[in-house]
Structures are given as structure tokens and as C-alpha cells.
Design a protein around this motif. Structure first.
Motif, PDB file in Angstrom:
ATOM      1  N   MET A   1       0.824  -1.202   0.000  1.00  0.00           N
ATOM      2  CA  MET A   1       0.000   0.000   0.000  1.00  0.00           C
ATOM      3  C   MET A   1       0.865   1.261   0.000  1.00  0.00           C
ATOM      4  O   MET A   1       0.506   2.274  -0.617  1.00  0.00           O
ATOM      5  CB  MET A   1      -0.947  -0.011   1.197  1.00  0.00           C
ATOM      6  N   SER A   2       2.009   1.214   0.659  1.00  0.00           N
ATOM      7  CA  SER A   2       2.923   2.364   0.637  1.00  0.00           C
ATOM      8  C   SER A   2       3.477   2.603  -0.761  1.00  0.00           C
ATOM      9  O   SER A   2       3.626   3.756  -1.202  1.00  0.00           O
ATOM     10  CB  SER A   2       4.069   2.138   1.620  1.00  0.00           C
ATOM     11  N   ALA A   3       3.804   1.522  -1.474  1.00  0.00           N
ATOM     12  CA  ALA A   3       4.311   1.658  -2.838  1.00  0.00           C
ATOM     13  C   ALA A   3       3.257   2.271  -3.750  1.00  0.00           C
ATOM     14  O   ALA A   3       3.576   3.091  -4.631  1.00  0.00           O
ATOM     15  CB  ALA A   3       4.755   0.296  -3.368  1.00  0.00           C
TER      16      ALA A   3
ATOM     17  N   ALA B   1       2.997   5.950  -3.006  1.00  0.00           N
ATOM     18  CA  ALA B   1       4.120   6.687  -3.598  1.00  0.00           C
ATOM     19  C   ALA B   1       3.896   6.963  -5.082  1.00  0.00           C
ATOM     20  O   ALA B   1       4.381   7.965  -5.609  1.00  0.00           O
ATOM     21  CB  ALA B   1       5.415   5.905  -3.389  1.00  0.00           C
ATOM     22  N   ARG B   2       3.170   6.072  -5.763  1.00  0.00           N
ATOM     23  CA  ARG B   2       2.852   6.297  -7.179  1.00  0.00           C
ATOM     24  C   ARG B   2       1.776   7.358  -7.361  1.00  0.00           C
ATOM     25  O   ARG B   2       1.633   7.910  -8.452  1.00  0.00           O
ATOM     26  CB  ARG B   2       2.350   4.996  -7.806  1.00  0.00           C
ATOM     27  N   GLY B   3       0.983   7.622  -6.331  1.00  0.00           N
ATOM     28  CA  GLY B   3      -0.086   8.594  -6.439  1.00  0.00           C
ATOM     29  C   GLY B   3      -1.357   8.051  -7.055  1.00  0.00           C
ATOM     30  O   GLY B   3      -2.196   8.821  -7.540  1.00  0.00           O
ATOM     31  N   ASP B   4      -1.520   6.722  -7.038  1.00  0.00           N
ATOM     32  CA  ASP B   4      -2.721   6.138  -7.624  1.00  0.00           C
ATOM     33  C   ASP B   4      -3.957   6.445  -6.780  1.00  0.00           C
ATOM     34  O   ASP B   4      -3.874   6.637  -5.559  1.00  0.00           O
ATOM     35  CB  ASP B   4      -2.573   4.619  -7.744  1.00  0.00           C
ATOM     36  N   GLU B   5      -5.100   6.450  -7.440  1.00  0.00           N
ATOM     37  CA  GLU B   5      -6.372   6.630  -6.749  1.00  0.00           C
ATOM     38  C   GLU B   5      -6.712   5.371  -5.957  1.00  0.00           C
ATOM     39  O   GLU B   5      -6.519   4.250  -6.425  1.00  0.00           O
ATOM     40  CB  GLU B   5      -7.489   6.895  -7.765  1.00  0.00           C
ATOM     41  N   ILE B   6      -7.232   5.560  -4.740  1.00  0.00           N
ATOM     42  CA  ILE B   6      -7.710   4.447  -3.930  1.00  0.00           C
ATOM     43  C   ILE B   6      -9.239   4.460  -3.955  1.00  0.00           C
ATOM     44  O   ILE B   6      -9.869   5.458  -3.603  1.00  0.00           O
ATOM     45  CB  ILE B   6      -7.219   4.542  -2.475  1.00  0.00           C
ATOM     46  N   VAL B   7      -9.809   3.342  -4.381  1.00  0.00           N
ATOM     47  CA  VAL B   7     -11.263   3.162  -4.440  1.00  0.00           C
ATOM     48  C   VAL B   7     -11.657   2.139  -3.378  1.00  0.00           C
ATOM     49  O   VAL B   7     -10.998   1.105  -3.230  1.00  0.00           O
ATOM     50  CB  VAL B   7     -11.695   2.662  -5.839  1.00  0.00           C
ATOM     51  N   GLY B   8     -12.715   2.410  -2.626  1.00  0.00           N
ATOM     52  CA  GLY B   8     -13.179   1.475  -1.622  1.00  0.00           C
ATOM     53  C   GLY B   8     -13.686   0.185  -2.257  1.00  0.00           C
ATOM     54  O   GLY B   8     -14.443   0.228  -3.228  1.00  0.00           O
ATOM     55  N   HIS B   9     -13.269  -0.954  -1.682  1.00  0.00           N
ATOM     56  CA  HIS B   9     -13.675  -2.266  -2.201  1.00  0.00           C
ATOM     57  C   HIS B   9     -14.048  -3.179  -1.015  1.00  0.00           C
ATOM     58  O   HIS B   9     -13.700  -4.354  -0.991  1.00  0.00           O
ATOM     59  CB  HIS B   9     -12.529  -2.860  -3.024  1.00  0.00           C
ATOM     60  N   GLY B  10     -14.750  -2.578  -0.044  1.00  0.00           N
ATOM     61  CA  GLY B  10     -15.169  -3.341   1.112  1.00  0.00           C
ATOM     62  C   GLY B  10     -14.029  -3.626   2.067  1.00  0.00           C
ATOM     63  O   GLY B  10     -12.925  -3.109   1.940  1.00  0.00           O
ATOM     64  N   ARG B  11     -14.319  -4.486   3.044  1.00  0.00           N
ATOM     65  CA  ARG B  11     -13.295  -4.872   4.020  1.00  0.00           C
ATOM     66  C   ARG B  11     -12.457  -6.036   3.499  1.00  0.00           C
ATOM     67  O   ARG B  11     -11.235  -6.026   3.610  1.00  0.00           O
ATOM     68  CB  ARG B  11     -13.967  -5.273   5.342  1.00  0.00           C
TER      69      ARG B  11
ATOM     70  N   HIS C   1      -5.328   5.797   6.662  1.00  0.00           N
ATOM     71  CA  HIS C   1      -4.026   5.533   6.061  1.00  0.00           C
ATOM     72  C   HIS C   1      -3.677   6.500   4.928  1.00  0.00           C
ATOM     73  O   HIS C   1      -2.493   6.797   4.716  1.00  0.00           O
ATOM     74  CB  HIS C   1      -3.974   4.093   5.538  1.00  0.00           C
ATOM     75  N   GLU C   2      -4.687   6.949   4.192  1.00  0.00           N
ATOM     76  CA  GLU C   2      -4.417   7.788   3.024  1.00  0.00           C
ATOM     77  C   GLU C   2      -4.526   9.281   3.316  1.00  0.00           C
ATOM     78  O   GLU C   2      -4.093  10.101   2.512  1.00  0.00           O
ATOM     79  CB  GLU C   2      -5.381   7.420   1.885  1.00  0.00           C
ATOM     80  N   GLY C   3      -5.152   9.619   4.447  1.00  0.00           N
ATOM     81  CA  GLY C   3      -5.312  11.030   4.777  1.00  0.00           C
ATOM     82  C   GLY C   3      -6.461  11.704   4.068  1.00  0.00           C
ATOM     83  O   GLY C   3      -6.651  12.919   4.206  1.00  0.00           O
ATOM     84  N   ARG C   4      -7.239  10.934   3.323  1.00  0.00           N
ATOM     85  CA  ARG C   4      -8.437  11.474   2.662  1.00  0.00           C
ATOM     86  C   ARG C   4      -9.393  10.327   2.366  1.00  0.00           C
ATOM     87  O   ARG C   4      -8.978   9.183   2.194  1.00  0.00           O
ATOM     88  CB  ARG C   4      -8.096  12.209   1.375  1.00  0.00           C
ATOM     89  N   LYS C   5     -10.667  10.665   2.308  1.00  0.00           N
ATOM     90  CA  LYS C   5     -11.681   9.646   2.094  1.00  0.00           C
ATOM     91  C   LYS C   5     -11.698   9.187   0.641  1.00  0.00           C
ATOM     92  O   LYS C   5     -11.492  10.005  -0.272  1.00  0.00           O
ATOM     93  CB  LYS C   5     -13.073  10.191   2.464  1.00  0.00           C
ATOM     94  N   PRO C   6     -11.950   7.918   0.398  1.00  0.00           N
ATOM     95  CA  PRO C   6     -12.160   7.469  -0.986  1.00  0.00           C
ATOM     96  C   PRO C   6     -13.474   8.037  -1.506  1.00  0.00           C
ATOM     97  O   PRO C   6     -14.427   8.222  -0.755  1.00  0.00           O
ATOM     98  CB  PRO C   6     -12.211   5.951  -0.862  1.00  0.00           C
ATOM     99  N   ARG C   7     -13.515   8.304  -2.800  1.00  0.00           N
ATOM    100  CA  ARG C   7     -14.734   8.866  -3.395  1.00  0.00           C
ATOM    101  C   ARG C   7     -15.525   7.839  -4.181  1.00  0.00           C
ATOM    102  O   ARG C   7     -16.692   8.063  -4.494  1.00  0.00           O
ATOM    103  CB  ARG C   7     -14.367  10.046  -4.288  1.00  0.00           C
ATOM    104  N   GLY C   8     -14.874   6.720  -4.545  1.00  0.00           N
ATOM    105  CA  GLY C   8     -15.539   5.697  -5.337  1.00  0.00           C
ATOM    106  C   GLY C   8     -15.583   4.378  -4.605  1.00  0.00           C
ATOM    107  O   GLY C   8     -14.786   4.124  -3.691  1.00  0.00           O
TER     108      GLY C   8
END
Length: 290
Positions: free
Chosen positions: A101-103, A106-116, A144-151
Motif C-alpha cells: 500500500m505504501s508503494a 508513492a505512485r499517487g494512484d487513486e484508492i477506491v473502496g472495495h469493502g473490508r 491511512h491515506e489522509g483522505r476519504k475514498p470517493r468511489g
């Protein structure tokens, strides 16, 4: 009259207002990469080979290879081709594979929620339990990301009748659950509009490789032929092409080589397309004139 979901109305793709993506591009292309963690010996799990009774070490380890090896190989490929990605993340991944997840961060990819976890389906839960699932996954990602996922993409793309309402109430801006179109479509919820962004079931390695038993080269050809055809079709309407990938499937060496062939084909047309993320597609649609 047949029962309806009531979430959107029928409007044929040839009947809609025209618009363009940034810089006048007509085809938006995004990669949806599923990062999933499964419980050992209980709950749901993708069965890649005929398994036995729990703990089914074969299929668990096969899936785990994706987080330990396949995902890292895919990041190398994305870096080489200078491609962004929308990472569809089980929140359990943060505790299980923090360096991965750190890697990605570092790439700056978008994080989308996919459940637990993909060991469960939210569609079988009561409304309060489903609300709690969404809240727990959202809180973990945000912490962990410092911002909420939007998708959001539900595990197994499984929805209850209330899922779009609960997502909107939890602050989500778009869903990838509905595959009914090649353009983003506004859906009605009891809390306001929620954007459905196309998520593929054809250019998707689960139904292609696991369900239909397509070979590695055949799956790559599906991606290439979909891209070529949609690039032509996009002369008439702006379109979204998603490519859905799972590291434990397409990260395997023989499939990764074929995926590289397909993605190289796509990036050759970089000046004609918009390589992007699902979140950026949402932002562009929201900014369009009414």
C-alpha cells in the motif's frame, strides 16, 4: 409492469448530449486493479482450481501470490508505461500488506473502496450491518491515506437494494458496481445523485480467464479489440473503457507478458485518448455544463 430498480431512466447512447474529455479526447481509458485479501479457512474465496473443504490451502495461496508477487510486477509494468490506475482496495490490505500500500501511495494512484475483504458479500447484510461495513472500510482507508475514498466497488459486485443509498449517505461520489453503459450515468438515491462509472465485465480477467477459461493471449486480444472498436465508436460519443485486473490472475508471468502487449498497444495511441482514473472521470463529468 416489471419491477424496476428506479435508479436511472432509459436513454439510448445515440440520444444523448455530446461532450469531450480533456484536450478534446473522445475515449477515456482507466485501469481498475483489484487488491483483495481473504480469510484463511472461512468465508468466501475465488476458487481458481477445484478446492476441497476448508482450509483450501491451494486457492488461498494462489490468491495470496497476487499480493506477494503479482501486484509488484504490475506496478513495475505501470511505471514502465507511465500509466495511472484506480486501485480497488479491500481495507484489510492495509494491515496485511502495508509495504504494498505504501508503494501504491508513492505512485499517487487513486484508492477506491472495495469493502473490508472479499471473504464477504454486503448484499446479504441488513441495512445497519451494511452501513457499518461501508463505514469501517472507509475509516480504514481514510486513516491511512489522509483522505476519504470517493468511489466504491462492492466485493463480488454484490449490492443490496439499499447499497447506492448507503454509499451516497456515506459520502461516496461514484460507484463502479453497475456495468450497464459505456458512459457515466447519474443514478438516483434517497440522499441525492450518485454517478455510475462503467466497470467492465468483458475486459475483466475474472469472467474472461476464470469463468470463460480464455487463454492469456485471448484475454489480451479482448482488451486490444475492445480498445480499437471503442476508439472508432468514440468518434460519435465520448466513451469510457475500463480494464479490470486482479494481480493473482493477470499478474502471472504468462498473462503479464500478454497484458504488457495489450497495454503497449493502447499507449501507442496516448495522444488520441485520455489515460486516467475513475475519480478523474467523475470530476470531469461533474464539471460539465448542465
Amino acid at each position: 409492469m416489471l419491477r424496476s430498480h428506479g435508479r436511472y431512466d432509459y436513454v439510448g447512447i445515440a440520444e444523448r448530449a455530446d461532450y469531450t474529455w480533456p484536450e478534446g479526447r473522445r475515449l477515456a481509458v482507466y485501469l481498475g486493479i483489484n487488491l483483495e485479501h481473504f480469510a484463511f479457512g472461512e468465508g468466501l474465496g475465488a476458487e481458481l482450481a477445484p478446492g476441497g473443504p476448508p482450509p483450501d490451502v491451494l486457492n488461498y495461496a494462489w490468491r495470496d501470490w497476487g499480493n506477494r508477487v503479482g501486484a509488484w510486477r504490475m506496478l513495475e509494468l505501470l511505471d514502465a508505461l507511465r500509466l495511472p490506475a484506480s486501485m480497488l482496495v479491500n481495507s484489510a490490505m492495509y494491515a496485511y500488506a502495508p509495504s504494498l500500500m505504501s508503494a501504491i501511495r508513492a505512485r499517487g494512484d487513486e484508492i477506491v473502496g472495495h469493502g473490508r475483504t472479499n471473504s464477504e458479500r454486503q448484499s446479504v447484510l441488513g441495512e445497519e450491518a451494511e452501513r457499518a461495513l461501508i463505514a469501517e472500510a472507509t475509516e480504514t482507508i481514510t486513516r491511512h491515506e489522509g483522505r476519504k475514498p470517493r468511489g466504491w466497488l462492492s466485493p463480488w459486485i454484490a449490492e443490496s437494494h439499499a447499497t447506492p443509498d448507503l454509499l451516497k449517505e456515506a459520502g461516496y461520489a461514484y460507484t463502479l458496481n453497475w456495468c450497464m453503459d459505456d458512459q457515466p450515468v447519474w443514478m438516483r438515491t434517497r440522499a441525492g445523485p450518485l454517478l455510475a462509472i462503467p466497470y467492465p465485465q468483458e475486459a475483466n480477467d475474472i469472467p474472461s480467464v476464470v469463468a470463460r477459461k480464455d487463454g492469456a493471449a485471448q484475454f489480451a486480444d479482448i482488451i486490444i479489440d475492445t480498445f480499437d472498436e471503442m476508439l472508432e465508436q468514440s468518434q460519435l460519443q465520448p466513451l469510457v473503457m475500463g480494464i479490470a485486473l486482479h494481480p493473482y490472475i493477470v499478474g502471472q508471468p504468462h498473462r503479464l507478458r500478454q497484458l504488457r502487449r495489450a497495454l503497449r498497444h493502447i499507449v501507442r495511441e496516448r495522444e488520441r485518448i485520455w489515460p486516467t482514473t475513475a475519480g478523474a472521470i467523475h470530476d470531469h463529468v461533474v464539471a460539465l455544463p448542465p
